[in-house]
Design a protein around this motif. Structure first.
Motif, mmCIF file in Angstrom:
data_model
loop_
_atom_site.group_PDB
_atom_site.id
_atom_site.type_symbol
_atom_site.label_atom_id
_atom_site.label_comp_id
_atom_site.label_asym_id
_atom_site.label_seq_id
_atom_site.Cartn_x
_atom_site.Cartn_y
_atom_site.Cartn_z
ATOM 1 N N HIS A 1 0.839 -1.189 0.000
ATOM 2 C CA HIS A 1 0.000 0.000 0.000
ATOM 3 C C HIS A 1 0.877 1.243 0.000
ATOM 4 O O HIS A 1 1.708 1.415 0.889
ATOM 5 N N ARG A 2 0.689 2.095 -0.994
ATOM 6 C CA ARG A 2 1.413 3.359 -1.025
ATOM 7 C C ARG A 2 0.815 4.319 -0.011
ATOM 8 O O ARG A 2 -0.394 4.353 0.203
ATOM 9 N N SER A 3 1.686 5.127 0.595
ATOM 10 C CA SER A 3 1.250 6.153 1.523
ATOM 11 C C SER A 3 1.164 7.487 0.804
ATOM 12 O O SER A 3 1.975 7.785 -0.076
ATOM 13 N N ALA A 4 0.198 8.310 1.184
ATOM 14 C CA ALA A 4 0.074 9.637 0.591
ATOM 15 C C ALA A 4 1.269 10.515 0.944
ATOM 16 O O ALA A 4 1.562 11.501 0.268
ATOM 17 N N LYS A 5 1.988 10.149 2.001
ATOM 18 C CA LYS A 5 3.152 10.923 2.439
ATOM 19 C C LYS A 5 4.445 10.406 1.814
ATOM 20 O O LYS A 5 5.528 10.898 2.100
ATOM 21 N N GLY A 6 4.319 9.391 0.926
ATOM 22 C CA GLY A 6 5.512 8.775 0.345
ATOM 23 C C GLY A 6 5.814 7.461 1.024
ATOM 24 O O GLY A 6 5.485 7.252 2.192
ATOM 25 N N GLY A 7 6.455 6.546 0.294
ATOM 26 C CA GLY A 7 6.718 5.232 0.862
ATOM 27 C C GLY A 7 5.451 4.413 0.941
ATOM 28 O O GLY A 7 4.522 4.576 0.144
ATOM 29 N N GLY A 8 5.396 3.546 1.930
ATOM 30 C CA GLY A 8 4.228 2.692 2.097
ATOM 31 C C GLY A 8 4.584 1.499 2.950
ATOM 32 O O GLY A 8 5.618 1.470 3.624
ATOM 33 N N GLU A 9 3.710 0.467 2.932
ATOM 34 C CA GLU A 9 3.984 -0.727 3.727
ATOM 35 C C GLU A 9 3.276 -1.934 3.130
ATOM 36 O O GLU A 9 2.297 -1.813 2.403
ATOM 37 N N TRP A 10 3.820 -3.101 3.463
ATOM 38 C CA TRP A 10 3.257 -4.360 2.998
ATOM 39 C C TRP A 10 2.143 -4.829 3.931
ATOM 40 O O TRP A 10 2.223 -4.654 5.143
ATOM 41 N N GLU A 11 1.156 -5.463 3.338
ATOM 42 C CA GLU A 11 0.133 -6.211 4.069
ATOM 43 C C GLU A 11 0.182 -7.640 3.533
ATOM 44 O O GLU A 11 0.085 -7.852 2.321
ATOM 45 N N PHE A 12 0.384 -8.612 4.413
ATOM 46 C CA PHE A 12 0.598 -9.986 3.974
ATOM 47 C C PHE A 12 -0.590 -10.878 4.313
ATOM 48 O O PHE A 12 -1.219 -10.746 5.359
ATOM 49 N N PHE A 13 -0.864 -11.813 3.392
ATOM 50 C CA PHE A 13 -1.902 -12.823 3.583
ATOM 51 C C PHE A 13 -1.302 -14.173 3.194
ATOM 52 O O PHE A 13 -1.281 -14.526 2.016
ATOM 53 N N ASP A 14 -0.791 -14.904 4.140
ATOM 54 C CA ASP A 14 -0.249 -16.240 3.872
ATOM 55 C C ASP A 14 0.873 -16.194 2.833
ATOM 56 O O ASP A 14 0.818 -16.868 1.802
ATOM 57 N N LEU A 15 1.883 -15.396 3.119
ATOM 58 C CA LEU A 15 3.053 -15.286 2.244
ATOM 59 C C LEU A 15 4.295 -15.657 3.033
ATOM 60 O O LEU A 15 4.506 -15.142 4.136
ATOM 61 N N PRO A 16 5.149 -16.567 2.530
ATOM 62 C CA PRO A 16 6.367 -16.916 3.264
ATOM 63 C C PRO A 16 7.349 -15.750 3.304
ATOM 64 O O PRO A 16 7.266 -14.819 2.489
ATOM 65 N N GLU A 17 8.281 -15.809 4.233
ATOM 66 C CA GLU A 17 9.291 -14.755 4.326
ATOM 67 C C GLU A 17 10.203 -14.765 3.105
ATOM 68 O O GLU A 17 10.728 -13.730 2.704
#
Length: 288
Positions: free
Chosen positions: A55-71
């Motif tokens: 997910h992109r952030s409106a302030k720049g950058g962002g973060e991952w959201e995981f659903f059953d994903l291995p490292e």
């Protein structure tokens, strides 16, 4: 456009509203893509069955959201195997569109009929390094990030290239090239994939618009008497492919002759049958 259409373990399934739905082996990821400015119905079921979503952030950058994903997991391209893991700013450790360039220069190396020394700058996790080594070249792999070079070594082991002729260098690319010139070293081929913006290990600022041409000038001094190819890749949207043609022509072609081509590189989109642009490449080679 040069198209990376030889993948079996990767595909762009669909793209809409600033995002692309991709299959990386057995896992589906949704990641942002600034080129996807269109809005089409997201009818493909994978949009609702993703394993990871950046997910992109409106302030720049962002973060991952995981659903059953291995490292960490692997995918393969031809004889190469890559370790994948989602990390900062939407990346997975691989740019699949670069396979179009890997195939191009691999054929050049295989057909050269002589030992080929390749310098790979801003070499990241080693996709181009491993493709060149698999084709039979001796490769010097340079990246400012110790972590990226370590990841590239992992990929070499996964691809059974841990004993290949690869020299691993953690260094600022410009400073390394300057030292190689002073040492009198030469290479038959040069690959570079510079970032739009970055910092070296000691905080050196890199802006591609200011730094790319001086670097091409320096690299031209490292070419051997009979160079094989020179490749620049760019993800900077404001840098037209013809700019790459111009730089390579005045710094390489004027001295060595040969042929220069530049164009977009891209990936096929399964759902629409269209092509997704993924940057540009400039290629010089001694023969067409």
């Amino acid at each position: 456009m040069w198209i990376a259409d030889g993948w079996k373990d990767y595909e762009v399934i669909d793209c809409s509203e600033g995002e692309k739905l991709e299959r990386w082996g057995n896992y589906l990821l949704v990641r942002p893509d600034p080129q996807v400015i269109w809005s089409t119905p997201k009818t493909e079921k994978g949009w609702k069955r993703m394993n990871g979503h950046y997910h992109r952030s409106a302030k720049g950058g962002g973060e991952w959201e995981f659903f059953d994903l291995p490292e960490q997991w692997t995918i393969s391209y031809r004889d190469l195997t890559f370790q994948l893991k989602p990390f900062s700013f939407k990346h997975t450790g691989l740019f699949p569109e670069q396979a179009a360039n890997w195939d191009w220069f691999s054929e050049k190396i295989k057909k050269a009929g002589r030992p080929v020394k390749v310098l790979n700058l801003f070499a990241y996790t080693g996709g181009a390094t491993l493709a060149a080594a698999k084709a039979g070249a001796s490769v010097t792999h340079v990246d400012a990030s110790k972590g990226m070079v370590g990841w590239a070594k992992e990929n070499a082991r996964s691809s059974n290239l841990d004993s290949a002729s690869i020299r691993w260098i953690v260094d600022d690319c410009v400073k390394f090239v300057e030292r190689e010139i002073r040492r009198g070293n030469h290479y038959d081929a040069i690959i570079m994939d510079p970032p739009s913006y970055g910092r070296g290990p000691k905080g050196e600022i890199w802006k591609i618009e200011d730094a790319i041409h001086p670097l091409v000038q320096l690299c031209a001094q490292l070419l051997s008497d009979k160079p094989l190819f020179f490749l620049i890749n760019s993800y900077t949207t404001g840098l037209a492919p013809s700019v790459l043609t111009y730089m390579i022509s005045i710094e390489v072609k004027q001295k060595y002759g040969g042929f220069v081509q530049s164009g977009e590189i891209g990936l096929p989109v399964t759902n629409s049958g269209l092509l997704l642009p993924c940057g540009a490449s400039g290629r010089w080679s001694a023969d067409a």
